[in-house]
Design a protein around this motif. Structure first.
Motif, PDB file in Angstrom:
ATOM      1  N   THR A 178       0.606  -0.956  -0.027  1.00  0.00           N
ATOM      2  CA  THR A 178      -0.106   0.137   0.055  1.00  0.00           C
ATOM      3  C   THR A 178       0.914   1.311  -0.093  1.00  0.00           C
ATOM      4  O   THR A 178       0.304   2.273  -0.347  1.00  0.00           O
ATOM      5  N   ILE A 179       2.123   1.130   0.463  1.00  0.00           N
ATOM      6  CA  ILE A 179       2.833   2.403   0.367  1.00  0.00           C
ATOM      7  C   ILE A 179       3.107   2.811  -0.954  1.00  0.00           C
ATOM      8  O   ILE A 179       3.642   2.149  -1.924  1.00  0.00           O
ATOM      9  N   ILE A 180       3.073   4.183  -1.108  1.00  0.00           N
ATOM     10  CA  ILE A 180       3.613   4.586  -2.521  1.00  0.00           C
ATOM     11  C   ILE A 180       4.777   5.352  -2.494  1.00  0.00           C
ATOM     12  O   ILE A 180       5.271   6.264  -1.711  1.00  0.00           O
ATOM     13  N   GLY A 218      13.882  12.370   4.969  1.00  0.00           N
ATOM     14  CA  GLY A 218      13.082  13.218   3.947  1.00  0.00           C
ATOM     15  C   GLY A 218      12.158  14.284   4.936  1.00  0.00           C
ATOM     16  O   GLY A 218      12.056  13.873   5.939  1.00  0.00           O
ATOM     17  N   PRO A 219      11.588  15.056   3.924  1.00  0.00           N
ATOM     18  CA  PRO A 219      10.951  16.111   4.585  1.00  0.00           C
ATOM     19  C   PRO A 219       9.621  15.531   5.538  1.00  0.00           C
ATOM     20  O   PRO A 219       9.075  14.464   4.967  1.00  0.00           O
ATOM     21  N   PRO A 220       9.045  16.362   6.360  1.00  0.00           N
ATOM     22  CA  PRO A 220       7.625  15.666   7.037  1.00  0.00           C
ATOM     23  C   PRO A 220       6.846  15.697   6.024  1.00  0.00           C
ATOM     24  O   PRO A 220       6.473  16.355   5.097  1.00  0.00           O
ATOM     25  N   SER A 225       7.435   7.458   8.543  1.00  0.00           N
ATOM     26  CA  SER A 225       6.800   6.696   9.378  1.00  0.00           C
ATOM     27  C   SER A 225       6.085   5.398   8.811  1.00  0.00           C
ATOM     28  O   SER A 225       5.943   4.166   9.363  1.00  0.00           O
ATOM     29  N   SER A 226       5.437   5.843   7.634  1.00  0.00           N
ATOM     30  CA  SER A 226       4.623   4.968   6.899  1.00  0.00           C
ATOM     31  C   SER A 226       5.680   3.976   6.420  1.00  0.00           C
ATOM     32  O   SER A 226       5.347   2.636   6.508  1.00  0.00           O
ATOM     33  N   LEU A 227       6.921   4.060   6.155  1.00  0.00           N
ATOM     34  CA  LEU A 227       7.924   2.968   5.622  1.00  0.00           C
ATOM     35  C   LEU A 227       8.335   2.157   6.620  1.00  0.00           C
ATOM     36  O   LEU A 227       8.376   1.037   6.725  1.00  0.00           O
TER      37      LEU A 227
HETATM   38  N1  LIG Z   1       4.411   7.380   0.879  1.00  0.00           N
HETATM   39  C1  LIG Z   1       3.178   7.202   1.027  1.00  0.00           C
HETATM   40  N2  LIG Z   1       2.571   6.325   0.738  1.00  0.00           N
HETATM   41  C2  LIG Z   1       1.057   6.353   1.084  1.00  0.00           C
HETATM   42  N3  LIG Z   1       0.886   7.171   1.964  1.00  0.00           N
HETATM   43  C3  LIG Z   1       1.686   8.209   2.447  1.00  0.00           C
HETATM   44  C4  LIG Z   1       2.837   8.066   2.219  1.00  0.00           C
HETATM   45  N4  LIG Z   1       3.560   9.069   2.722  1.00  0.00           N
HETATM   46  C5  LIG Z   1       2.577   9.606   3.785  1.00  0.00           C
HETATM   47  N5  LIG Z   1       1.315   9.009   3.539  1.00  0.00           N
HETATM   48  C6  LIG Z   1       0.287   9.572   4.303  1.00  0.00           C
HETATM   49  O1  LIG Z   1       0.359  10.491   4.933  1.00  0.00           O
HETATM   50  C7  LIG Z   1       0.480  10.419   6.399  1.00  0.00           C
HETATM   51  C8  LIG Z   1       1.758  10.874   7.291  1.00  0.00           C
HETATM   52  O2  LIG Z   1       2.722  10.291   6.728  1.00  0.00           O
HETATM   53  P1  LIG Z   1       4.208   9.836   7.516  1.00  0.00           P
HETATM   54  O3  LIG Z   1       3.800  10.197   8.894  1.00  0.00           O
HETATM   55  O4  LIG Z   1       4.616   8.430   7.062  1.00  0.00           O
HETATM   56  O5  LIG Z   1       5.097  11.002   7.219  1.00  0.00           O
HETATM   57  P2  LIG Z   1       6.524  11.330   7.830  1.00  0.00           P
HETATM   58  O6  LIG Z   1       7.443  11.561   6.751  1.00  0.00           O
HETATM   59  O7  LIG Z   1       6.919  10.187   8.959  1.00  0.00           O
HETATM   60  O8  LIG Z   1       6.296  12.730   8.721  1.00  0.00           O
HETATM   61  P3  LIG Z   1       7.104  13.175   9.932  1.00  0.00           P
HETATM   62  O9  LIG Z   1       8.484  13.651   9.491  1.00  0.00           O
HETATM   63  O10 LIG Z   1       6.126  14.484  10.125  1.00  0.00           O
HETATM   64  O11 LIG Z   1       6.904  12.438  11.150  1.00  0.00           O
HETATM   65  C9  LIG Z   1       0.679   8.624   6.545  1.00  0.00           C
HETATM   66  O12 LIG Z   1      -0.283   8.265   7.552  1.00  0.00           O
HETATM   67  C10 LIG Z   1      -0.151   8.273   5.223  1.00  0.00           C
HETATM   68  O13 LIG Z   1      -1.586   8.393   5.193  1.00  0.00           O
END
Ligand SMILES: Nc1ncnc2c1ncn2[C@@H]1O[C@H](COP(=O)(O)OP(=O)(O)OP(=O)(O)O)[C@@H](O)[C@H]1O
Length: 408
Positions: A178-180, A218-220, A225-227
């Motif tokens: 599901t991750i993009i 990578g940027p926020p 976290s999804s990965l």
């Molecule tokens: N690559 C992705 N594929 C699918 N959904 C994504 C992806 N990246 C982000 N999302 C969606 O955006 C939400 C927030 O992303 P995520 O918490 O993974 O980002 P992050 O880079 O860890 O942010 P932060 O640095 O603020 O913690 C996820 O819960 C998901 O719904």
């Protein structure tokens, strides 16, 4: 029941073989039924005793095997497990093949002096006796361990003060399906994890603890976290989250990691000044602390069967001390990015089942000019009724963002 006078010397003669399977809690009997004294079949009886490792392993293994062929099964659900455990019922027979050995399992019971014990009868051709004892049974124990691990509820633990607390069930839905993200990068991460999972012997041979460290940066909102969730789901691991600053008081890192973490992804957050500022550490202090933490982890010898994935989560790799990035401390660096055209295609395909022969130029132009995070994409996609609605919203972002850029 076999004649006990015959059983005893046979047990004695096979005692050496029994020790080969495991040193602890192993107890089984090999019966040669008198009437079949010259038959080529041998039956090995594995009785139920408390903490009898082999009996429990057979139970788990056959429970998994049996669903296809058995007619009567038992079902039990333990509090710490997420699935219902299936077992075979008394007098059920299960056939199994290991390499070229065909075996037959039957669950029966025996009346001992006071208690009624269950026992598994394992019947096979006598000529395979050594391979059954030295290969098949250890294989079952190994398989049972894997099944049990998979069956356990997985948790997210957070470090509060000097103890792991607030363990909540890990049911994050993100997976590698599901991750993009960039497909090649995704494949590379999955391959790396797969190699890690399969490399038990390798780590033993080179005398290193089974652990691997990743930097995900990578940027926020770009999916770090999804990965991490996708990795934990893929490995079937728990997650332990820590803020780097938690270690500033000189917490006993070894103790926190060695005694409380099993098969887990250890996520270290707050490592650069661009991440959530929950501490008063200077950038220099942070980098020194992170280096110290990684060196301690690097020198850890994990207990047998334990495996650890370390993930450093950062918003900006440039903020990190270059020493950290040298080979040895971090095994793989993974960059999460703003939405690219291929990621746009994956998103639209996932949400609306829309496929492009060629992505519209206005979208290509938009993604080139405006940095849209996957998180922003995900929000807009869920708010949109269909692709056309989503496209219009994107174009609105586009004019607003481009306008902002011009004003800067
Ligand atoms: N690559 C992705 N594929 C699918 N959904 C994504 C992806 N990246 C982000 N999302 C969606 O955006 C939400 C927030 O992303 P995520 O918490 O993974 O980002 P992050 O880079 O860890 O942010 P932060 O640095 O603020 O913690 C996820 O819960 C998901 O719904």
């Amino acid at each position: 029941m076999p004649n006990p006078r015959i059983v005893v010397p046979i047990i004695a003669s096979f005692a050496a073989s029994a020790i080969l399977i495991s040193k602890r809690n192993i107890f089984f009997k090999i019966f040669c039924n008198l009437s079949h004294h010259f038959s080529s079949q041998l039956t090995l009886v594995i009785e139920e005793f408390y903490y009898h490792e082999l009996f429990l392993a057979v139970n788990t293994y056959l429970g998994k095997k049996s669903t296809a062929s058995a007619r009567r099964l038992t079902a039990i659900k333990k509090e710490i497990e997420k699935n219902i455990a299936i077992g075979i019922d008394r007098n059920e027979e299960i056939f199994d093949v290991f390499e070229d050995i065909q075996v037959r399992w039957k669950l029966t019971s025996i009346e001992d002096t006071e208690v009624r014990l269950k026992c598994y009868n394992l019947t096979f051709d006598k000529k395979h006796k050594d391979r059954v004892l030295n290969s098949y049974l250890p294989y079952i124990m190994q398989q049972a361990k894997t099944i049990e691990e998979q069956n356990k509820k997985r948790k997210i633990h957070m470090l509060l003060g000097s103890t792991w607390q607030s363990s909540i069930e890990l049911n994050h839905p993100m997976t590698f399906d599901t991750i993009i993200m960039d497909t090649e990068l995704k494949q590379a991460v999955m391959d790396d994890l797969k190699t890690f999972m399969d490399a038990k012997e390798y780590y033993k041979r080179i005398g290193k603890a089974k652990k691997r460290a990743y930097l995900i940066y990578g940027p926020p909102g770009t999916g770090k976290s999804s990965l991490i969730a996708a990795m934990a789901n893929y490995l079937n691991y728990n997650i332990h989250e820590v803020y780097l600053s938690d270690f500033r008081r000189g917490e006993d890192i070894r103790n926190l990691l060695l005694h409380y973490i099993t098969r887990s992804v250890l996520v270290i957050k707050g490592v650069d000044s661009k991440t959530e500022a929950t501490d008063n550490l200077t950038e220099v202090e942070k980098q020194a602390l992170l280096l110290k933490l990684l060196r301690v982890i690097n020198g850890l010898w994990l207990p047998r069967g334990n495996e650890l994935i370390i993930v450093i989560k950062s918003n900006d790799r440039e903020m990190l001390d270059p020493t950290l990035l040298m080979p040895g401390l971090i095994d793989m660096q993974i960059q999460t990015s703003y939405c690219t055209v291929p990621m746009f295609e994956q998103f639209v395909n996932r949400y609306f089942r829309v496929f492009f022969r060629k992505v519209p130029e206005e979208i290509e132009e938009l993604l080139e000019k405006v940095k849209v995070t996957p998180a922003e994409f995900a929000v807009e996609l869920t708010r949109s009724s269909d692709y056309e609605d989503f496209r219009k919203k994107l174009c609105q972002i586009r004019s607003a963002e481009i306008g902002k850029k011009m004003r800067r």
